[in-house]
Write a protein that holds these residues in place. Structure first.
Motif, PDB file in Angstrom:
ATOM      1  N   ALA A 107       0.555  -1.347   0.072  1.00  0.00           N
ATOM      2  CA  ALA A 107       0.182   0.241  -0.252  1.00  0.00           C
ATOM      3  C   ALA A 107       0.241   1.149  -0.085  1.00  0.00           C
ATOM      4  O   ALA A 107       0.489   2.503  -0.397  1.00  0.00           O
ATOM      5  CB  ALA A 107      -0.689  -0.093   1.323  1.00  0.00           C
ATOM      6  N   GLY A 108       1.919   0.708   0.209  1.00  0.00           N
ATOM      7  CA  GLY A 108       2.936   2.378   0.959  1.00  0.00           C
ATOM      8  C   GLY A 108       3.543   2.781  -0.905  1.00  0.00           C
ATOM      9  O   GLY A 108       3.869   3.918  -0.840  1.00  0.00           O
ATOM     10  N   PHE A 109       3.441   2.366  -2.154  1.00  0.00           N
ATOM     11  CA  PHE A 109       3.674   2.241  -3.127  1.00  0.00           C
ATOM     12  C   PHE A 109       3.226   3.571  -4.333  1.00  0.00           C
ATOM     13  O   PHE A 109       3.281   4.089  -4.544  1.00  0.00           O
ATOM     14  CB  PHE A 109       3.360   1.311  -4.232  1.00  0.00           C
ATOM     15  N   GLY A 110       1.664   3.887  -2.717  1.00  0.00           N
ATOM     16  CA  GLY A 110       0.522   5.285  -3.497  1.00  0.00           C
ATOM     17  C   GLY A 110      -0.594   4.619  -4.305  1.00  0.00           C
ATOM     18  O   GLY A 110      -0.717   3.229  -4.474  1.00  0.00           O
ATOM     19  N   GLU A 111      -1.125   5.389  -4.716  1.00  0.00           N
ATOM     20  CA  GLU A 111      -1.850   5.566  -5.838  1.00  0.00           C
ATOM     21  C   GLU A 111      -2.208   5.617  -6.519  1.00  0.00           C
ATOM     22  O   GLU A 111      -1.579   6.239  -7.982  1.00  0.00           O
ATOM     23  CB  GLU A 111      -2.960   6.393  -5.299  1.00  0.00           C
ATOM     24  N   LEU A 112      -1.943   3.787  -7.365  1.00  0.00           N
ATOM     25  CA  LEU A 112      -1.585   4.227  -8.965  1.00  0.00           C
ATOM     26  C   LEU A 112      -2.727   3.451  -9.366  1.00  0.00           C
ATOM     27  O   LEU A 112      -4.003   3.028  -9.138  1.00  0.00           O
ATOM     28  CB  LEU A 112      -0.519   2.082  -8.297  1.00  0.00           C
ATOM     29  N   PRO A 113      -2.517   3.473 -10.653  1.00  0.00           N
ATOM     30  CA  PRO A 113      -4.237   2.462 -11.697  1.00  0.00           C
ATOM     31  C   PRO A 113      -4.216   1.085 -11.423  1.00  0.00           C
ATOM     32  O   PRO A 113      -3.236   0.708 -11.762  1.00  0.00           O
ATOM     33  CB  PRO A 113      -3.324   3.374 -13.383  1.00  0.00           C
ATOM     34  N   ASP A 114      -5.052   1.168 -11.832  1.00  0.00           N
ATOM     35  CA  ASP A 114      -5.417  -0.587 -12.219  1.00  0.00           C
ATOM     36  C   ASP A 114      -4.582  -1.052 -12.973  1.00  0.00           C
ATOM     37  O   ASP A 114      -3.814  -2.467 -12.377  1.00  0.00           O
ATOM     38  CB  ASP A 114      -6.725  -0.638 -12.333  1.00  0.00           C
ATOM     39  N   ALA A 115      -4.571  -0.614 -13.829  1.00  0.00           N
ATOM     40  CA  ALA A 115      -3.015  -1.300 -14.518  1.00  0.00           C
ATOM     41  C   ALA A 115      -2.015  -1.180 -13.705  1.00  0.00           C
ATOM     42  O   ALA A 115      -1.718  -2.381 -14.727  1.00  0.00           O
ATOM     43  CB  ALA A 115      -3.513  -0.434 -16.302  1.00  0.00           C
ATOM     44  N   PHE A 149       7.716  13.233  -1.931  1.00  0.00           N
ATOM     45  CA  PHE A 149       6.775  12.734  -2.681  1.00  0.00           C
ATOM     46  C   PHE A 149       5.190  12.223  -1.712  1.00  0.00           C
ATOM     47  O   PHE A 149       4.658  11.740  -1.317  1.00  0.00           O
ATOM     48  CB  PHE A 149       6.086  11.581  -3.956  1.00  0.00           C
ATOM     49  N   PRO A 150       4.308  12.938  -1.984  1.00  0.00           N
ATOM     50  CA  PRO A 150       3.040  12.653  -1.086  1.00  0.00           C
ATOM     51  C   PRO A 150       2.017  11.796  -1.597  1.00  0.00           C
ATOM     52  O   PRO A 150       2.016  11.075  -2.356  1.00  0.00           O
ATOM     53  CB  PRO A 150       2.308  14.371  -0.587  1.00  0.00           C
ATOM     54  N   ARG A 151       0.880  11.188  -0.689  1.00  0.00           N
ATOM     55  CA  ARG A 151       0.348   9.930  -0.596  1.00  0.00           C
ATOM     56  C   ARG A 151       1.074   8.814  -0.654  1.00  0.00           C
ATOM     57  O   ARG A 151       0.224   8.127  -1.011  1.00  0.00           O
ATOM     58  CB  ARG A 151      -1.282  10.264  -1.926  1.00  0.00           C
ATOM     59  N   CYS A 152       1.964   8.870  -0.793  1.00  0.00           N
ATOM     60  CA  CYS A 152       2.898   7.355  -0.701  1.00  0.00           C
ATOM     61  C   CYS A 152       3.481   7.494   0.779  1.00  0.00           C
ATOM     62  O   CYS A 152       4.457   7.912   1.015  1.00  0.00           O
ATOM     63  CB  CYS A 152       3.532   7.000  -2.316  1.00  0.00           C
ATOM     64  N   GLY A 153       3.712   5.583   0.588  1.00  0.00           N
ATOM     65  CA  GLY A 153       5.082   5.517   2.404  1.00  0.00           C
ATOM     66  C   GLY A 153       5.882   5.346   1.530  1.00  0.00           C
ATOM     67  O   GLY A 153       6.695   5.788   0.292  1.00  0.00           O
ATOM     68  N   HIS A 154       6.400   4.125   2.023  1.00  0.00           N
ATOM     69  CA  HIS A 154       7.873   2.936   1.536  1.00  0.00           C
ATOM     70  C   HIS A 154       7.252   1.490   0.606  1.00  0.00           C
ATOM     71  O   HIS A 154       6.269   1.116   0.769  1.00  0.00           O
ATOM     72  CB  HIS A 154       7.761   2.520   2.605  1.00  0.00           C
ATOM     73  N   ALA A 155       7.983   2.064  -1.135  1.00  0.00           N
ATOM     74  CA  ALA A 155       8.240   3.087  -0.923  1.00  0.00           C
ATOM     75  C   ALA A 155       7.556   3.251  -3.273  1.00  0.00           C
ATOM     76  O   ALA A 155       6.820   3.130  -2.832  1.00  0.00           O
ATOM     77  CB  ALA A 155       9.746   2.704  -1.553  1.00  0.00           C
ATOM     78  N   PRO A 156       7.780   5.292  -3.166  1.00  0.00           N
ATOM     79  CA  PRO A 156       6.886   5.050  -4.379  1.00  0.00           C
ATOM     80  C   PRO A 156       7.938   4.249  -5.068  1.00  0.00           C
ATOM     81  O   PRO A 156       8.451   3.688  -5.310  1.00  0.00           O
ATOM     82  CB  PRO A 156       8.188   7.026  -4.465  1.00  0.00           C
ATOM     83  N   ALA A 157       6.247   4.459  -5.854  1.00  0.00           N
ATOM     84  CA  ALA A 157       6.832   3.388  -7.007  1.00  0.00           C
ATOM     85  C   ALA A 157       6.896   3.423  -8.620  1.00  0.00           C
ATOM     86  O   ALA A 157       7.591   2.533  -8.996  1.00  0.00           O
ATOM     87  CB  ALA A 157       5.108   2.425  -7.546  1.00  0.00           C
TER      88      ALA A 157
END
Length: 283
Positions: free
Chosen positions: A171-179, A260-268
């Protein structure tokens, strides 16, 4: 025939302890471009860098994205105790000795730790280095979280179940597209002879982490040995690279921090802002 822009496969046999093992990768961009080596996190693989690799390849860079031993298409090692950053660094030194220079390094989490070890090696040090959500201090609470999810072995009936699992543990990767999540599920899993899906890594990679005492890890001397320009990337909600450590890192000359906001460990390293920050720094 593979496109010159990638992905195309590569391999190199390295010595790891008393054993020899094949390091495999995909690479992108012109074969004669200035190399960028992108190395993934603990349970991940080189396909995590597809978006970044395509962006850098479009700038004429040769982008090499290895699967560290025990992950993806690289060989598994015969003893779980060998799955350790110092052994990875020694193996990569053998690979880098035959790679054209100069080159750059992008490392996420474990890949950043390997990069720090490489960066302090005379004659093999990268020109520039990107450390994605990792630094010279690793808090025990974050290491404990990682050990807890590594200790549980999973198998799945479908790619949808794999994707659900990845959305939870990463979940820390952040808000990623479904694809992006589906691509991650497809490149992070393999099918067993029994028809089940499991994560695409040797379960023994967990041994050194799960069996180690959960304590803070200090790597200050290694950090101080680095001389090249460094871009530090941090997820604003990261538990592995805390705010205080990141602030101390940018006190070092030639070090830049991007959070980068809205992500944790680690930005994707998938969205345009993240890949753009790296492309700008490496150019």
């Amino acid at each position: 025939m593979a496109s010159p822009d990638g992905p195309r496969p590569g391999q190199f046999r390295c010595g790891v302890g008393h054993f020899r093992a094949m390091l495999r990768w995909v690479e992108w961009g012109p074969p004669d471009g200035m190399p960028v080596v992108c190395v993934h996190g603990l349970t991940r693989n080189g396909r995590d860098f597809d978006a970044l690799a395509m962006r850098l390849a479009a700038q004429g860079r040769r982008v090499i994205c290895p699967d560290v031993f025990g992950r993806g298409d690289s060989d598994w090692l015969p003893d779980g105790k060998l799955y350790a950053v110092p052994n990875y660094a020694l193996a990569f030194q053998q690979f880098l000795a035959q790679l054209p220079k100069p080159y750059d390094w992008v490392g996420t989490s474990m890949g950043g730790l390997i990069g720090m070890a490489i960066g302090a090696t005379p004659g093999l040090s990268p020109r520039r280095m990107v450390l994605n959500d990792v630094g010279p201090f690793l808090p025990a609470r974050a290491l404990g979280r990682i050990a807890a999810y590594l200790a549980v072995r999973h198998d799945f009936m479908s790619i949808e179940e794999v994707e659900t699992h990845l959305r939870l543990v990463h979940a820390g990767f952040g808000e990623l597209p479904d694809a992006a999540w589906r691509h991650m599920a497809e490149t992070s899993s393999r099918r067993t002879p029994e028809g089940r899906l499991v994560m695409h890594y040797d379960p023994a990679i967990a041994d050194p982490v799960v069996n180690a005492p959960v304590v803070d890890v200090e790597l200050g001397p290694l950090w101080k040995a680095l001389a090249q320009p460094i871009l530090v990337i941090r997820g604003a909600e990261s538990d592995l690279l805390d705010e205080a450590t990141a602030a101390a890192m940018v006190a070092r000359p030639a070090t830049r921090l991007v959070t980068f906001p809205r992500c944790g460990h680690a930005p994707a390293l998938i969205d345009a802002d993240q890949t753009g920050a790296i492309a700008d720094f490496l150019s």
